[in-house]
Design an enzyme around this catalytic site. Structure first.
Site, short mmCIF file in Angstrom:
data_model
loop_
_atom_site.label_atom_id
_atom_site.label_comp_id
_atom_site.label_asym_id
_atom_site.label_seq_id
_atom_site.Cartn_x
_atom_site.Cartn_y
_atom_site.Cartn_z
N ASP A 220 53.93 21.53 83.84
CA ASP A 220 54.07 20.38 84.74
C ASP A 220 53.66 19.12 84.01
OD1 ASP A 220 51.36 20.85 84.49
OD2 ASP A 220 50.90 20.51 86.60
N ASP B 30 50.92 16.25 83.76
CA ASP B 30 49.52 16.13 84.15
C ASP B 30 49.39 15.06 85.23
OD1 ASP B 30 46.92 17.18 83.65
OD2 ASP B 30 46.37 15.31 82.66
#
Length: 299
Positions: free
Chosen positions: A219, A221
């Site tokens: 993902d 951050d």
């Protein structure tokens, strides 16, 4: 073509629980070895077998069976020492990360070339009782090995990219970053954030091993806010899906590398000579039992 020596040598693979399950299904003639080292037992039994173009590999689950070791408790010194005991000279490692770079998307793979080490609770050297030993870390990943992995990665189809470089910020954890920390890491020039690559890479260099890390992006951050009203369960489902995609791509990449004609074990590589000028202590004052215990690192 593979040299005879290269095909006979063993390649170390370090990964997490999910990757271990995926790789184990592809390994033939597998044998689990329960080893011990002067630094304790490694995180798990080491699976030795064959994968790819009849390559011998030694797979080690970094976090142990059932992911029992959190980042600060991973026995990195024992892990690396155990692989060296088995004759491993080359390590391909992998681990999950968050992205600090808009251009590096969830699901992508990154061949890490630089690290920023923020860890502070971990044994980061084999030589704490040996003497003054200072290895060069300007290029912490083996450029020769990274190039060979990238040459294979260019030919792998898929919507997700294999990035040829990236800077990995390794934090202590176990908590994730605050947004202020995440923004700071971006300003430092970090591309990725994770908790497991250090001191693994440092110890591999001290063990005179060629080391490359394939980072799996789960993902972005927390520097990048989620859309207002995003459901946490939906977000978690997306992260798991991204990891599944990256994991599958990573396993395919590793198998393709092992199936290639590239020589992965480079005896003349600079990584294999990292202790040549690193020992500053007069060898006459180093205890003989320490010399014997550490002998495997100098091989």
């Amino acid at each position: 073509m593979n040299s005879i020596d290269d095909s006979q040598q063993i390649v170390g693979i370090i990964g997490g629980t999910g990757l271990g399950d995926s790789l184990a299904k592809r390994i033939t003639d597998g044998e689990l070895l329960d080893l011990d080292t002067p630094f304790g037992k490694p995180a798990d039994k080491i699976l030795v077998g064959k994968l790819g173009n009849n390559r011998r590999i030694a797979f080690l689950n970094r976090h142990g069976d059932g992911h029992k070791f959190p980042p600060s408790k991973v026995p990195h010194a024992a892990n690396i020492f155990a692989l060296k005991q088995l004759g491993v000279k080359t390590i391909i490692s992998m681990g999950a990360v968050g992205s600090l770079n808009e251009a590096i998307a969830p699901g992508d793979l990154v061949l890490v070339d630089q690290f920023i080490d923020k860890t502070c609770k971990r044994t980061n050297s084999f030589f704490t009782d040996y003497g003054a030993v200072h290895v060069e870390m300007a290029e912490p990943s083996c450029s020769r090995l990274r190039e060979k992995i990238m040459n294979v990665g260019k030919n792998i189809d898929g919507e997700h990219k294999v990035h040829c470089n990236g800077t990995y910020v390794c934090m202590e954890g176990p908590q994730f970053s605050t947004r202020a920390e995440s923004l700071m890491h971006k300003q430092w020039g970090g591309d990725l954030i994770g908790m497991t690559a250090m001191p693994e890479a440092k110890l591999a260099r001290e063990a005179q091993m060629c080391y490359a890390l394939i980072a799996l992006v789960s993902d972005y951050d927390c520097w990048k806010p989620h859309a207002p009203g995003t459901d946490k369960k939906v977000l978690l489902h997306e992260i798991i899906a991204n990891m599944s995609i990256a994991c599958n791509n990573c396993v395919n990449l590793i198998e393709a590398v092992l199936n290639s004609d590239h020589v992965l074990n480079g005896q003349d590589c600079i990584c294999r000579k990292s202790l040549e000028l690193a020992v500053w202590t007069d060898k006459n004052v180093i205890p003989q039992d320490q010399k014997e215990m550490m002998k495997v690192l100098f091989e």
